[in-house]
Design an enzyme around this catalytic site. Structure first.
Site, mmCIF file in Angstrom:
data_model
loop_
_atom_site.group_PDB
_atom_site.id
_atom_site.type_symbol
_atom_site.label_atom_id
_atom_site.label_comp_id
_atom_site.label_asym_id
_atom_site.label_seq_id
_atom_site.Cartn_x
_atom_site.Cartn_y
_atom_site.Cartn_z
ATOM 1 N N HIS A 205 -1.904 11.106 0.711
ATOM 2 C CA HIS A 205 -2.107 9.757 0.184
ATOM 3 C C HIS A 205 -2.149 9.757 -1.336
ATOM 4 O O HIS A 205 -1.532 8.899 -1.981
ATOM 5 C CB HIS A 205 -3.401 9.165 0.740
ATOM 6 C CG HIS A 205 -3.661 7.765 0.276
ATOM 7 N ND1 HIS A 205 -2.986 6.684 0.791
ATOM 8 C CD2 HIS A 205 -4.500 7.271 -0.668
ATOM 9 C CE1 HIS A 205 -3.401 5.583 0.191
ATOM 10 N NE2 HIS A 205 -4.313 5.916 -0.693
ATOM 11 N N ASP B 52 3.227 -14.612 11.409
ATOM 12 C CA ASP B 52 1.876 -14.911 10.922
ATOM 13 C C ASP B 52 0.973 -13.699 11.102
ATOM 14 O O ASP B 52 0.435 -13.466 12.191
ATOM 15 C CB ASP B 52 1.325 -16.123 11.686
ATOM 16 C CG ASP B 52 -0.009 -16.611 11.143
ATOM 17 O OD1 ASP B 52 -0.656 -15.879 10.371
ATOM 18 O OD2 ASP B 52 -0.415 -17.734 11.503
ATOM 19 N N LYS C 170 -7.516 -0.366 11.264
ATOM 20 C CA LYS C 170 -6.926 -0.864 10.019
ATOM 21 C C LYS C 170 -5.631 -0.123 9.734
ATOM 22 O O LYS C 170 -4.633 -0.708 9.301
ATOM 23 C CB LYS C 170 -7.919 -0.701 8.873
ATOM 24 C CG LYS C 170 -7.450 -1.276 7.533
ATOM 25 C CD LYS C 170 -6.660 -0.297 6.694
ATOM 26 C CE LYS C 170 -6.204 -0.915 5.382
ATOM 27 N NZ LYS C 170 -5.327 -0.015 4.597
ATOM 28 N N GLU D 18 0.828 -1.216 0.000
ATOM 29 C CA GLU D 18 0.000 0.000 0.000
ATOM 30 C C GLU D 18 0.857 1.259 0.000
ATOM 31 O O GLU D 18 1.769 1.395 0.827
ATOM 32 C CB GLU D 18 -0.939 0.006 1.210
ATOM 33 C CG GLU D 18 -1.872 1.202 1.234
ATOM 34 C CD GLU D 18 -2.908 1.136 2.343
ATOM 35 O OE1 GLU D 18 -3.360 2.195 2.800
ATOM 36 O OE2 GLU D 18 -3.265 0.011 2.749
#
Length: 436
Positions: free
Chosen positions: A390, A293, A277, A84
């Protein structure tokens, strides 16, 4: 399309032949794409093929670093693997902001993990209590060999208890075990231990004479990825007058709005999910880079965010005595030995970049990445808004998608250096550029 027989027994090239023919319109471009991601070093490619099943190619993630993190008065460069845009840049920006304001402080609050043997018994609860008293010593004794090597490293099973869950589900009990696994994530050790407990429990149940119903039935034995006792605290703090003016916003207004933004994420699940998130952008990037993991970490972290019955922000912010404090507790069960961490060449390098840390040190670094990411996001949200930064970071991908050449990219990057790009405006500018 008929089902494929013994697909797993085909060679990698044969798997690709089938895939291209059956699903990719016999496209030579598709075949080329799959094969061009193979590593030229056959030994290294074989290593990657062994990580999973039915492999046909490799799927690359960018591997970057975020430098100059001051963590507990030591400078650390954090490796991050993520696809991202803006995540690594945002983490680096947060690191730079806090570098001369005291840096990040961390504290390990616990390192215990757990697992359960899940049981069903429909007799009296007092009979299960009596059975557990009868069997406990031999249950623990049966683990001595499995526990030996972990015990030498200061770990092993810590506690074992019988938990009555019949109020939640009729007949449901569990053997609840806690473990210390030191620098290993410990999944195989914990699961092996739990399965041995289940085996011994069945044997002892067949010998116990106090059951009025059928003997307890073992449903399953498995570790838990919910680790509320394996937690690291991370924080930053400074005097408000050290904040300075941020994007035209005074330090006092900045921290006030920042704290309110965190409060909103604490009470509003719609906001909390996106808030958390963003935190996981930082945490996952380190977890992936170090071969841990990330699915287990994600599940455990989100369960922790819901521990009081409502999904909430993982971070907290407050203002006390003219001081801004921003902190979080993150449940992070990580390992630095075994598994992919010891096999993947880039994970090995990531560990070297971090100075070959212990599991506790890796927990601290990963937590810092999460807090830094959240700080950077809120830093933008309460000042300029998230899209300005962004979309500028996303500009490279957008230019690629509209088919700009290298020379055209240079011109368009300059044109959009001081404004927010969008696909329509980029396409229009590209059209004008090509006409001219």
């Amino acid at each position: 399309m008929p089902p494929v027989i013994r697909f797993s027994k085909l060679s990698k090239s044969q798997k690709i032949d089938w895939l291209v023919e059956q699903h990719l319109n016999s496209s030579s471009t598709a075949r080329e794409t799959l094969t061009q991601y193979w590593n030229e070093d056959q030994k290294l490619q074989d290593l990657h093929d062994g990580f999973s099943e039915n492999t046909v190619t490799n799927f690359y993630f960018p591997f970057g670093v975020a430098p100059h993190f001051l963590i507990d008065d030591q400078l650390v460069t954090i490796p991050m693997a993520i696809e991202e845009s803006s995540v690594v840049a945002a983490a680096s920006k947060a690191a730079k902001f806090w570098l001369d304001r005291g840096g990040f402080k961390t504290q390990i609050k616990g390192t215990l993990k757990s697992g359960q043997v899940h049981l069903m018994y429909h007799g009296l609860g007092s009979e299960m209590d009596a059975f557990y008293a009868f069997a406990k010593a031999e249950l623990l004794e049966s683990l001595e060999q499995i526990n030996a090597s972990m015990k030498k490293r200061g770990g092993g099973i810590q506690e074992l208890s019988l938990v009555d869950k019949t109020k939640n589900l009729k007949g449901y009990y569990q053997l609840h075990a806690t473990f210390e696994t030191r620098d290993a994530m410990g999944a195989n050790f914990i699961n092996t231990t739990l399965e041995q407990l289940a085996t011994t429990l069945k044997l002892k149940a067949s010998q116990f004479q106090g059951f009025s119903s059928d003997v307890p039935e073992v449903i399953m034995s498995i570790l838990s990825n919910y680790v509320p006792e394996c937690v690291v605290n991370v924080s930053v703090s400074c005097k408000i007058d050290e904040i300075g003016t941020i994007n035209g916003v005074t330090g006092a207004d900045f921290v006030r709005k920042f704290a309110q933004a965190v409060d909103i994420a604490t009470v509003e699940p719609y906001r909390a999910v996106t808030h958390n998130k963003g935190i996981m952008n930082g945490i996952d990037a380190v977890v992936i880079a170090t071969g841990n993991d990330f699915r287990a970490v994600e599940a455990g972290v989100h369960a922790y965010a819901s521990k009081d019955g409502q999904y909430r922000s993982l971070t907290r912010a407050r203002i006390e005595n003219d001081t801004f404090v921003f902190e979080a507790d993150f449940p992070l069960a990580l390992g630095t030995v075994g598994g992919l961490t010891s096999l993947h060449p880039l994970s090995k390098l990531a560990m070297q970049i971090l100075g070959n840390p212990t599991a506790e040190k890796l927990m601290k670094v990963t937590a810092v990445a999460g807090l830094a990411q959240n700080f950077a996001a809120l830093h933008s949200l309460v000042t300029t808004g998230i899209q300005v930064g962004h979309m500028k970071m996303h500009l490279v991908n957008m230019l690629e998608q509209i088919g700009a050449t290298d020379d055209e990219k240079k011109v368009l990057r300059k044109e959009f250096s001081d404004k927010t790009p969008g696909f329509s405006s980029l396409r229009e500018s590209l059209k004008v550029l090509r006409k001219g």
